[in-house]
Design an enzyme around this catalytic site. Structure first.
Site, short mmCIF file in Angstrom:
data_model
loop_
_atom_site.label_atom_id
_atom_site.label_comp_id
_atom_site.label_asym_id
_atom_site.label_seq_id
_atom_site.Cartn_x
_atom_site.Cartn_y
_atom_site.Cartn_z
N HIS A 8 -1.09 -9.29 -22.99
CA HIS A 8 -1.90 -8.19 -23.96
C HIS A 8 -2.01 -8.58 -25.12
O HIS A 8 -3.21 -8.65 -25.75
CB HIS A 8 -1.49 -6.73 -23.51
N ARG A 12 5.40 -2.63 4.69
CA ARG A 12 6.36 -2.78 5.66
C ARG A 12 6.35 -1.23 6.37
O ARG A 12 6.39 -1.37 7.58
CB ARG A 12 7.89 -2.83 5.02
N GLU A 50 4.34 1.95 -28.40
CA GLU A 50 4.53 2.97 -27.33
C GLU A 50 5.46 4.04 -27.55
O GLU A 50 6.62 3.54 -28.09
CB GLU A 50 4.87 2.17 -26.03
N ASP A 75 -5.37 -8.71 -16.50
CA ASP A 75 -4.80 -8.06 -17.71
C ASP A 75 -5.57 -6.87 -17.93
O ASP A 75 -6.67 -6.84 -18.19
CB ASP A 75 -4.90 -9.22 -18.71
N HIS A 76 -4.66 -5.73 -17.66
CA HIS A 76 -5.55 -4.69 -17.69
C HIS A 76 -5.92 -4.34 -18.79
O HIS A 76 -6.88 -3.36 -19.23
CB HIS A 76 -4.48 -3.35 -17.09
N LYS A 101 -0.12 -9.36 -13.59
CA LYS A 101 1.12 -9.98 -14.23
C LYS A 101 2.22 -9.43 -14.00
O LYS A 101 2.37 -8.13 -13.32
CB LYS A 101 0.87 -9.73 -15.66
N ALA A 149 0.73 -1.35 0.12
CA ALA A 149 0.16 0.00 -0.07
C ALA A 149 0.87 1.39 0.18
O ALA A 149 0.37 2.28 -0.32
CB ALA A 149 -0.88 -0.03 1.13
N SER A 150 2.17 1.34 0.49
CA SER A 150 3.01 2.32 0.41
C SER A 150 3.66 2.60 -0.94
O SER A 150 4.41 3.56 -1.23
CB SER A 150 4.00 2.22 1.42
N GLY A 151 3.35 1.85 -2.01
CA GLY A 151 3.89 1.90 -3.46
C GLY A 151 2.95 2.51 -4.40
O GLY A 151 2.08 3.15 -4.32
C1 BG6 Z 1 2.05 -2.96 -19.08
C2 BG6 Z 1 3.64 -3.26 -19.30
O1 BG6 Z 1 1.68 -4.22 -18.76
O2 BG6 Z 1 1.53 -2.51 -20.23
C3 BG6 Z 1 4.23 -1.90 -19.91
O3 BG6 Z 1 3.95 -3.78 -18.27
C4 BG6 Z 1 3.33 -1.26 -20.97
O4 BG6 Z 1 5.40 -2.24 -20.20
C5 BG6 Z 1 2.07 -1.30 -20.70
O5 BG6 Z 1 3.95 0.04 -21.25
C6 BG6 Z 1 1.13 -0.53 -21.72
O6 BG6 Z 1 -0.09 -0.43 -21.30
P1 BG6 Z 1 -1.13 0.62 -21.98
O7 BG6 Z 1 -2.44 0.72 -21.36
O8 BG6 Z 1 -0.38 1.85 -21.61
O9 BG6 Z 1 -1.11 0.42 -23.28
#
Ligand code: BG6
Length: 525
Positions: A274, A76, A250, A211-212, A182, A43-45
């Site tokens: 992803h 911690r 990116e 997996d966001h 992940k 939580a401190s991260g």
């Molecule tokens: C993350 C990776 O899962 O996804 C990063 O670890 C990457 O390296 C990122 O930059 C990209 O996510 P997004 O949502 O910005 O496309």
């Protein structure tokens, strides 16, 4: 927040929030999760400050959280509840500069608590147990508990074990869920080990692997677009589709994440998760019913159908790159090997382009070209469906133009849209062609509240809906495909080529050679 009238400031006028889902244009707008306590480890991260708390604040502000809800942060560092709340305020404010308001924050922050923890000490978990119970007392969270592991993956097994041994994973009065991010292992063996370890203390339906990408609106839209329209499905196969290109480009470099990235590289960081999810959503069969199991079953079938790489000819289907020094808009950019924390002779790829085949009836012979990289000229994630060329050119008497085949683009980010390129007649006497783009912009048509990926996955975690989370089997299948490749490219004696590309360029030119046919090329970055 409701203002007593049941009206939501953030929602479209006229939408009311009750405990029954409200209806927005025929769509249930809000389903409230059951009361619960969210315990955040780490939580401190940074993740807690930059993503999790801002997401929870936004959910609270828009009445997506249950009335009985609490957050207990643990790490911690020793600090008081108030110091923790203060540390989180700035991150939330900068994440939501437009909607942040002090009054809402002050009400929300009363739900936040902090408890210091030694991750490896069983006695510390007994204290944590007591603190959780104390926080729950009088708050009617129904002993429903979610443990969010915002910690380095090296701690996943320890924390899961300690939660199990201290009784916190038991589901006697309420539920107990664990959310992890992940990387889920770094190859097949370690992923299996992690899964087996988690299963000692948690059942698969208690484990939520994020997996966001799956939380992104436009990623969720892929299935709606494909399966809720009748005109696309008939042409969504080998008869009409020449190939598919999936790109996640990116502009950022490795930033301050070399510690993790050096041991990961683009194949683990972007492909195993992803990119594979985007491929599966593009290629899968329609599920018979839109629920977590059926959707994930169909994705699993795709992972099972992926053709293993031919390691003897790997160079023909995989091109790797690493960014070198470069310049963007007059600004000099460091090469990957000059980044802090990166070895001078690092062979970690920051770019990969690969050709996949889905060996089933629908996709026979259709290449799926996937590429992802850092320090590319622009940020774009998209899926381009490249249709076959027309079979016969009726205008050959008047034109020798080469006719660009139709392409359908699902742009995931940053400008979320769906585009179709097709040919029209150029106005005028001669029958000349003019390619045009039909363009649907997702935000322009948006109604209701768009949730970002963390908001969405946190909410689904509380609702217990695993649709957007990754199942054990999916993790292991994608690792089993990539592990032999990783072993080969990471073995320095094998000298698998790693091409350098200048930071800010479109990646190594060698990647172009992947696209088999002369007329095919990567969509421009
Ligand atoms: C993350 C990776 O899962 O996804 C990063 O670890 C990457 O390296 C990122 O930059 C990209 O996510 P997004 O949502 O910005 O496309």
């Amino acid at each position: 927040m409701t203002d007593g009238s049941g009206e939501h400031p953030g929602l479209k006028a006229g939408v009311r929030i009750d405990h029954e889902p409200a209806v927005l244009d025929g769509c249930p707008a809000v389903e409230l999760p059951d009361p619960c306590a969210l315990v955040i480890f780490g939580a401190s991260g940074d993740l807690t400050r930059r993503k999790l708390i801002p997401a929870l604040y936004y959910l609270y502000q828009n009445d997506f959280l249950p009335p009985a809800f609490l957050i207990l942060g643990t790490a911690r560092t020793r600090m008081t509840d108030d110091a923790f709340r203060d540390a989180l305020r700035g991150g939330t404010r900068s994440a939501h500069p437009e909607v942040f308001d002090e009054e809402t924050w002050s009400a929300f922050s009363q739900k936040i608590f902090y408890h210091p923890l030694d991750y490896r000490d069983p006695a510390s978990y007994r204290e944590l147990f007591k603190r959780i119970e104390k926080c729950e007392t009088g708050r009617r969270t129904g002993r429903n508990r979610i443990y969010y592991l915002a910690v380095p993956p090296t701690l996943y097994e320890t924390i899961a074990e300690q939660l199990g041994e201290s009784g916190l994973a038991r589901q006697e009065k309420g539920y107990a869920r664990i959310i992890i991010e992940k990387p889920f292992g770094r190859d097949l063996a370690s992923a299996r080990e992690l899964n087996a370890h988690l299963h000692r203390y948690f059942q698969e339906d208690q484990i939520f692997r994020i997996d966001h990408y799956l939380g992104k609106e436009t990623v969720q839209n892929i299935l709606i677009f494909r399966f809720m329209n009748s005109i696309f499905e008939p042409v969504w196969n080998w008869r009409y589709i020449d190939h598919v290109q999936i790109t996640a480009a990116e502009t950022l470099g490795v930033e301050n994440r070399a510690g993790y990235y050096e041991g990961a590289g683009v194949l683990r960081d972007m492909f195993q998760n992803h990119m594979m999810q985007l491929l599966a959503l593009t290629a899968m069969e329609p599920p018979t019913y839109f629920n977590a199991d059926r959707v994930r079953n169909e994705k699993i079938k795709i992972f099972r159908s992926l053709r293993p790489f031919d390691l003897d000819r790997l160079g023909e289907t995989l091109v790797l790159g690493q960014y070198g020094p470069g310049e963007v808009d007059g600004e000099k950019l460091r090469g990957y090997r000059e980044e802090p924390g990166v070895a001078d002779d690092s062979i970690t790829p920051t770019y990969a382009a690969a050709c996949f085949f889905v060996d089933n009836w629908r996709w026979q012979g259709v290449p799926f070209y996937l590429r992802s990289g850092k320090r590319l000229p622009r940020r774009v994630t998209e899926i381009a469906i490249q249709f076959k060329a027309i079979p016969h050119l009726m205008l050959r008497a008047v034109t020798d133009e080469s006719i660009a085949p139709n392409v359908l683009i699902l742009r995931i980010q940053p400008d979320e849209r769906i585009m179709i390129a097709f040919q029209t007649k150029k106005p005028g006497f001669k029958s000349c062609l003019r390619p045009v783009m039909m363009d649907f912009s997702y935000p322009d048509a948006a109604g209701g509240i768009a949730l970002d990926s963390y908001e969405r996955v946190l909410l689904d975690g509380m609702l217990g809906d695993p649709m957007l989370f990754v199942r054990e089997e999916g993790v292991e299948l994608t690792w089993s495909l990539l592990t032999p490749v990783l072993e080969m490219i990471e073995n320095r004696e094998m000298h698998f080529p790693l091409f350098s590309y200048p930071a800010g360029s479109s990646g190594p030119a060698e990647a172009d050679s992947l696209l088999e046919h002369e007329e095919d090329h990567w969509r421009k970055l």
